[in-house]
Design a protein around this motif. Sequence first.
Motif, PDB file in Angstrom:
ATOM      1  N   ASN A  37      28.598   0.736  31.462  1.00 20.38           N
ATOM      2  CA  ASN A  37      27.355   1.464  31.206  1.00 20.38           C
ATOM      3  C   ASN A  37      27.440   2.953  31.474  1.00 20.38           C
ATOM      4  O   ASN A  37      26.403   3.630  31.522  1.00 20.38           O
ATOM      5  N   TYR A  81      24.764   7.658  31.047  1.00 24.31           N
ATOM      6  CA  TYR A  81      24.606   6.216  31.198  1.00 24.31           C
ATOM      7  C   TYR A  81      23.972   5.610  29.954  1.00 24.31           C
ATOM      8  O   TYR A  81      23.438   6.315  29.096  1.00 24.31           O
ATOM      9  N   ASP A  86      21.315   4.125  29.426  1.00 22.01           N
ATOM     10  CA  ASP A  86      19.891   4.442  29.202  1.00 22.01           C
ATOM     11  C   ASP A  86      19.673   5.933  28.923  1.00 22.01           C
ATOM     12  O   ASP A  86      18.541   6.422  28.940  1.00 22.01           O
ATOM     13  N   THR A 109      21.716   2.377  35.534  1.00 18.69           N
ATOM     14  CA  THR A 109      20.904   1.411  34.781  1.00 18.69           C
ATOM     15  C   THR A 109      20.638   0.134  35.563  1.00 18.69           C
ATOM     16  O   THR A 109      19.725  -0.627  35.217  1.00 18.69           O
TER      17      THR A 109
END
Length: 334
Positions: free
Chosen positions: A187, A129, A131, A93
């Motif tokens: 993340n 992750y 995202d 990310t």
Amino acid sequence: MTAKERRRKALKRLQQLRIWMIIAYALVVIIALFSVSLFAARKNEDAMKSKVSEMTSSLNTQLKMNLESYLSRMESIATLAFSIEDAYTYDATTSTLDEYDQLNLEKSISDELFKLCLMENFVDYGIVYRDNSKLGKVSNGTLELFGNDMFIDLQAMISRDRTHDGWFAGYKSNYERVYYIKQIHENALLVMSFYTTELEEVFDNPETMHDMAIRLTDRNYKIIYSSENDELGHPLPDDINQAAQSGTSGAILDETNLTTINTCAGGWNIVCSIPTEIILKEEKQTRKSTSIATAVAAFAAALMGTVFSMMLSDPFKMLALSIDEDDEKGRKKS
């Protein structure tokens, strides 16, 4: 009343007394034998219940140890992901690498994750992750199950603050897989899963206890694994559920089942149950055999008592008859 009439009356009374002696003797023997038989049957039943309770409790404890050992081994395999270079530092990310270098790095990490995935029969072994991008093996079934909220929902499965990881089953009522989640960094999450059918090797039921049902439930008593058919994801059967929720550990014996419960780390429960009628089947056969033997012994004792009573009263009867004959001879001479 003449002497002869008195003797006949006494003889008749003696005969009645003999009958009552036989009846009384038979009753005493029968009551005594059946009382001892009942006492022995009760003691045998209690001993049988106690023995089976101890066996199932011991087996339940062993199954708990097997499960915790299995999960611990899976966790050890999960930590191998941290041995992959850049796997625990790379952040998809916030990466500042150019596209070519980023693709090469991600391919290298994915290849290493795939190698670790082959160590066991994993369904998923990858990194997700924030995202929702992913590396390694994340199956289509998991992608469809979690959808666009994958990272958030996976992160919510972390239940141990100290180690930043956790086990979970039953996401959206899907109990076909067990998930292990471990935080890599802010993340990134390591995701590992296997089918619940893999737990069969953990909950291998010994042949001597083939009548025992073994179930693993989550903290809501929904079934994660069952040795019975078609129970996955269902609540425990009502009679077993009531016993299971009455305590976190121990053995509970009621009219329906003998149920033993052990709570594992993370709130999962191992619930073993055996129908009470199965436990007492052998005891009932023993009780039946004992009752037959007791009835035969009581009949034999009553028969022997009858013979002894007759032998005891016969001399008095013969004496009375002899006196009558002497009286009759005396009257004839006079």
